[in-house]
Design a protein around this motif. Structure first.
Motif, PDB file in Angstrom:
ATOM      1  N   LYS A   1       6.765  -5.509  18.660  1.00  0.00           N
ATOM      2  CA  LYS A   1       7.810  -5.562  17.628  1.00  0.00           C
ATOM      3  C   LYS A   1       7.242  -5.140  16.270  1.00  0.00           C
ATOM      4  N   TYR A   2       6.057  -5.643  15.929  1.00  0.00           N
ATOM      5  CA  TYR A   2       5.478  -5.324  14.618  1.00  0.00           C
ATOM      6  C   TYR A   2       4.928  -3.898  14.568  1.00  0.00           C
ATOM      7  N   ILE A   3       4.459  -3.373  15.676  1.00  0.00           N
ATOM      8  CA  ILE A   3       3.994  -1.976  15.717  1.00  0.00           C
ATOM      9  C   ILE A   3       5.183  -1.042  15.452  1.00  0.00           C
ATOM     10  N   VAL A   4       6.333  -1.345  16.057  1.00  0.00           N
ATOM     11  CA  VAL A   4       7.543  -0.544  15.833  1.00  0.00           C
ATOM     12  C   VAL A   4       7.957  -0.631  14.361  1.00  0.00           C
ATOM     13  N   LEU A   5       7.831  -1.811  13.764  1.00  0.00           N
ATOM     14  CA  LEU A   5       8.160  -1.999  12.353  1.00  0.00           C
ATOM     15  C   LEU A   5       7.253  -1.141  11.464  1.00  0.00           C
ATOM     16  N   ILE A   6       5.975  -1.095  11.793  1.00  0.00           N
ATOM     17  CA  ILE A   6       5.035  -0.255  11.037  1.00  0.00           C
ATOM     18  C   ILE A   6       5.442   1.212  11.151  1.00  0.00           C
ATOM     19  N   ASP A   7       5.773   1.643  12.368  1.00  0.00           N
ATOM     20  CA  ASP A   7       6.195   3.039  12.561  1.00  0.00           C
ATOM     21  C   ASP A   7       7.438   3.362  11.722  1.00  0.00           C
ATOM     22  N   LYS A   8       8.373   2.422  11.644  1.00  0.00           N
ATOM     23  CA  LYS A   8       9.585   2.644  10.840  1.00  0.00           C
ATOM     24  C   LYS A   8       9.243   2.783   9.364  1.00  0.00           C
ATOM     25  N   HIS A   9       8.357   1.898   8.869  1.00  0.00           N
ATOM     26  CA  HIS A   9       7.949   1.976   7.460  1.00  0.00           C
ATOM     27  C   HIS A   9       7.298   3.323   7.165  1.00  0.00           C
ATOM     28  N   CYS A  10       6.423   3.761   8.059  1.00  0.00           N
ATOM     29  CA  CYS A  10       5.714   5.030   7.838  1.00  0.00           C
ATOM     30  C   CYS A  10       6.680   6.212   7.896  1.00  0.00           C
ATOM     31  N   ALA A  11       7.620   6.172   8.819  1.00  0.00           N
ATOM     32  CA  ALA A  11       8.598   7.258   8.926  1.00  0.00           C
ATOM     33  C   ALA A  11       9.470   7.321   7.678  1.00  0.00           C
ATOM     34  N   THR A  12       9.869   6.167   7.169  1.00  0.00           N
ATOM     35  CA  THR A  12      10.674   6.119   5.948  1.00  0.00           C
ATOM     36  C   THR A  12       9.892   6.698   4.771  1.00  0.00           C
ATOM     37  N   LYS A  13       8.621   6.316   4.651  1.00  0.00           N
ATOM     38  CA  LYS A  13       7.788   6.805   3.551  1.00  0.00           C
ATOM     39  C   LYS A  13       7.583   8.313   3.685  1.00  0.00           C
TER      40      LYS A  13
ATOM     41  N   GLU B   1       0.826  -1.209   0.000  1.00  0.00           N
ATOM     42  CA  GLU B   1       0.000   0.000   0.000  1.00  0.00           C
ATOM     43  C   GLU B   1       0.862   1.261   0.000  1.00  0.00           C
ATOM     44  N   LEU B   2       1.977   1.243   0.736  1.00  0.00           N
ATOM     45  CA  LEU B   2       2.847   2.422   0.779  1.00  0.00           C
ATOM     46  C   LEU B   2       3.532   2.662  -0.562  1.00  0.00           C
ATOM     47  N   THR B   3       3.821   1.604  -1.321  1.00  0.00           N
ATOM     48  CA  THR B   3       4.459   1.818  -2.625  1.00  0.00           C
ATOM     49  C   THR B   3       3.491   2.468  -3.605  1.00  0.00           C
ATOM     50  N   LYS B   4       2.191   2.332  -3.362  1.00  0.00           N
ATOM     51  CA  LYS B   4       1.203   2.939  -4.256  1.00  0.00           C
ATOM     52  C   LYS B   4       1.087   4.447  -4.041  1.00  0.00           C
ATOM     53  N   ILE B   5       1.580   4.934  -2.918  1.00  0.00           N
ATOM     54  CA  ILE B   5       1.546   6.372  -2.644  1.00  0.00           C
ATOM     55  C   ILE B   5       2.777   6.980  -3.298  1.00  0.00           C
ATOM     56  N   ARG B   6       2.547   7.890  -4.237  1.00  0.00           N
ATOM     57  CA  ARG B   6       3.695   8.417  -4.977  1.00  0.00           C
ATOM     58  C   ARG B   6       4.454   9.442  -4.155  1.00  0.00           C
ATOM     59  N   ALA B   7       5.746   9.480  -4.389  1.00  0.00           N
ATOM     60  CA  ALA B   7       6.618  10.365  -3.624  1.00  0.00           C
ATOM     61  C   ALA B   7       7.340  11.349  -4.535  1.00  0.00           C
TER      62      ALA B   7
END
Length: 187
Positions: free
Chosen positions: A168-180, A26-32
């Motif tokens: 652990k997975y909540i932190v992983l989600i936060d990292k993905h969102c911060a990177t995006k 889903e994050l790759t579908k959001i253009r940057a």
């Protein structure tokens, strides 16, 4: 009983992995700001009366940093592809030269970047909701095992393990969102 606990943990881990993979898609579908063929993933075209994914009727490629080209395998598919892109409301206007379709990605304004950041955060929140739902289901299964005779100490330890996994997975989600977010806000 221990086998059942291991199965519950394994199921929870697998489900959480799937939730993370879904978030990444889903994050790759959001253009940057730069051209990425993945923003057209999930786009369906009317192909002789049936809804068909775009990548099965045309070749999508990156011409340069701000241009996507769509080369239909059949010339008569140009119009349906154009209609599908317009109907998808992804903020891009197709340019048709009779042979192929070009999508020019305009530079993002500050306001548009903030909208995309909000959308990415919303996707992250959806991911967290699904992770918490998986946790709830796993804990309910542990409680069922406890009613069937699993000791309270083992059940509490298993619940703690599920919570650790969830964190652990909540932190992983936060990292993905911060990177995006960083990718979107970069000019």
């Amino acid at each position: 009983m221990q086998d059942d606990l291991a199965l519950i943990m394994e199921d929870a881990t697998d489900s959480m992995e799937k939730a993370i993979k879904h978030l990444e898609v889903e994050l790759t579908k959001i253009r940057a700001g730069k051209a990425n063929p993945q923003i057209l993933d999930g786009l369906s075209v009317d192909y002789y009366g049936s809804s068909t994914p775009l990548n099965q009727v045309a070749n999508v490629s990156v011409a340069d940093a701000r241009t996507l080209t769509i080369q239909p395998w059949e010339k008569n598919m140009i119009q349906p592809i154009e209609r599908a892109i317009i109907a998808a409301n992804i903020g891009l206007n197709p340019q048709n030269d009779g042979q192929m379709i070009r999508l020019f990605l305009p530079p993002l304004t500050e306001e548009r970047r903030r909208e995309f950041v909000k959308r990415a955060a919303g996707e992250g929140e959806q991911g967290k909701v699904s992770i918490r739902s998986i946790r709830r289901d796993a804990i309910e299964n542990i409680k069922k095992l406890q009613k069937e005779g699993l000791s309270e100490d083992i059940a509490k330890d298993a619940e703690a393990d599920i919570q650790t996994l969830t964190d652990k997975y909540i932190v992983l989600i936060d990292k993905h969102c911060a990177t995006k977010e960083k990718e979107i806000m970069a000019i």
